[in-house]
Motif scaffolding. Structure first.
Motif, PDB file in Angstrom:
ATOM      1  N   PRO A   1       0.789  -1.247   0.000  1.00 23.71           N
ATOM      2  CA  PRO A   1       0.000   0.000   0.000  1.00 23.71           C
ATOM      3  C   PRO A   1       0.819   1.294   0.000  1.00 23.71           C
ATOM      4  O   PRO A   1       0.483   2.235  -0.723  1.00 23.71           O
ATOM      5  N   GLU A   2       1.890   1.349   0.808  1.00 24.32           N
ATOM      6  CA  GLU A   2       2.676   2.581   0.906  1.00 24.32           C
ATOM      7  C   GLU A   2       3.327   2.988  -0.413  1.00 24.32           C
ATOM      8  O   GLU A   2       3.720   4.148  -0.594  1.00 24.32           O
ATOM      9  N   TYR A   3       3.453   2.029  -1.334  1.00 28.10           N
ATOM     10  CA  TYR A   3       4.180   2.271  -2.586  1.00 28.10           C
ATOM     11  C   TYR A   3       3.264   2.224  -3.806  1.00 28.10           C
ATOM     12  O   TYR A   3       3.723   2.359  -4.933  1.00 28.10           O
ATOM     13  N   MET A   4       1.976   2.027  -3.568  1.00 28.77           N
ATOM     14  CA  MET A   4       1.040   1.860  -4.684  1.00 28.77           C
ATOM     15  C   MET A   4       0.544   3.190  -5.227  1.00 28.77           C
ATOM     16  O   MET A   4       0.075   4.044  -4.480  1.00 28.77           O
TER      17      MET A   4
ATOM     18  N   LYS B   1      -6.657   6.541   1.777  1.00 30.90           N
ATOM     19  CA  LYS B   1      -7.350   7.832   1.765  1.00 30.90           C
ATOM     20  C   LYS B   1      -6.393   8.944   1.349  1.00 30.90           C
ATOM     21  O   LYS B   1      -6.734   9.816   0.536  1.00 30.90           O
ATOM     22  N   LYS B   2      -5.179   8.920   1.892  1.00 32.50           N
ATOM     23  CA  LYS B   2      -4.193   9.959   1.566  1.00 32.50           C
ATOM     24  C   LYS B   2      -3.724   9.839   0.119  1.00 32.50           C
ATOM     25  O   LYS B   2      -3.631  10.836  -0.598  1.00 32.50           O
ATOM     26  N   VAL B   3      -3.407   8.612  -0.285  1.00 32.97           N
ATOM     27  CA  VAL B   3      -2.904   8.395  -1.649  1.00 32.97           C
ATOM     28  C   VAL B   3      -3.955   8.813  -2.674  1.00 32.97           C
ATOM     29  O   VAL B   3      -3.661   9.533  -3.635  1.00 32.97           O
ATOM     30  N   SER B   4      -5.199   8.367  -2.483  1.00 29.17           N
ATOM     31  CA  SER B   4      -6.257   8.636  -3.466  1.00 29.17           C
ATOM     32  C   SER B   4      -6.640  10.114  -3.519  1.00 29.17           C
ATOM     33  O   SER B   4      -7.139  10.599  -4.527  1.00 29.17           O
TER      34      SER B   4
END
Length: 296
Positions: A192-195, A238-241
């Protein structure tokens, strides 16, 4: 069966098992283990070199034929890849008696990049650029491969290091996707952290690897896992999107590196390819040095 020279030294290590050809032996020493496989120290008797003996207990996945298919795909894929910055695969077989899938790969003597970087905290930006350039060369090879290969799980634990020569190689292709001329894939998969955000939307291209590479460079530079301020995968998503960058990036003081990482994290259409990043002024010093070495 390779010819052997008898060893009368009782202190010598003994193989725990040998592959069907008799060429490769496995020692008991564990080099690493993950959710899917264990990696042991092995030895190629024919070449006289140490190797990595990867072993997967297939009974763990008896209820998950898709996982077994994916493992076999990884191995088939690895066998076709030949590049200085990609881990090489030498042999593969299924042991029906023990119900294991075994494959022999080259071994990198310094482990993965995440652990190596933690161990060596005093590293110059020049060295980080050299590592980054090699990762990009590996990605360029994968993305220009016919058919195109998307790694989909690039992070510090899946890049391996030969510290004595400063060489890095991409490994662990368990999540890789082979895509056709469309260069698009649709499964939500990775760390997740890298996606990249578009990965969550289930419609993406090899540019997701460039995003992950940007996060790798962030990890290498700051010694922080991206989004380590989050407590759950849902918070990361939530942050990434919504386009919120990791705190580690906002705290960075080196503007040159920060700008380069931002290029890698841009929207998919604006994100440079591996080839374009290799020609970025960010690497000018390294390219000049490489050119001087090749001329001398």
């Amino acid at each position: 069966m390779p010819s052997e020279i008898a060893d009368s030294n009782s202190d010598s290590e003994h193989f725990v098992e040998v592959d069907p050809t008799g060429r490769y032996g496995r020692y008991a020493e564990l080099l690493g283990s993950g959710a899917v496989k264990k990696v042991y120290r092995g030895f190629d008797q024919e070449e006289g070199i140490e190797v990595a003996w990867n072993q997967v207990k297939l009974r763990n996945f008896s209820d998950d034929p898709a996982m077994i298919d994916r493992l076999f795909s990884e191995v088939r894929l690895l066998k076709s890849l030949k590049n200085n910055n990609i881990i090489s695969l030498y042999n593969v077989w299924r042991d029906k008696e023990k119900n294991t899938l075994n494959f022999i790969t080259e071994v990198c003597n310094s482990g993965n990049l995440r652990e190596y970087r933690k161990k060596h905290k005093q590293v110059s930006m020049k060295a980080l650029k050299k590592w980054s350039r090699q990762i990009l060369k590996g990605l360029e090879y994968l993305h220009n491969h016919e058919p195109c290969v998307i790694h989909r799980d690039l992070n510090g634990s899946n890049v391996f290091v030969n510290g004595n020569v400063g060489q890095v190689k991409i490994g662990d292709f368990g999540f890789a996707a082979i895509v056709g001329k469309s260069h698009s894939a649709h499964s939500v998969i990775g760390t997740p952290e890298y996606m990249a955000p578009e990965l969550y939307e289930e419609d993406y291209t090899e540019q997701v690897d460039i995003y992950s590479f940007g996060m790798c460079l962030l990890e290498m530079t700051t010694l922080e896992i991206p989004y380590s301020e989050c407590n759950t995968i849902a918070q990361i998503y939530k942050k990434v999107s919504s386009g919120v960058r990791p705190q580690a990036l906002t705290k960075m003081k080196d503007c040159e590196v920060k700008r380069f990482i931002e290029k890698c994290l841009a929207q998919p259409r604006a994100r440079p390819s591996a080839s374009e990043l290799l020609n970025d002024p960010f690497f000018d010093e390294i390219v000049e040095e490489e050119n001087e070495c090749s001329c001398s």
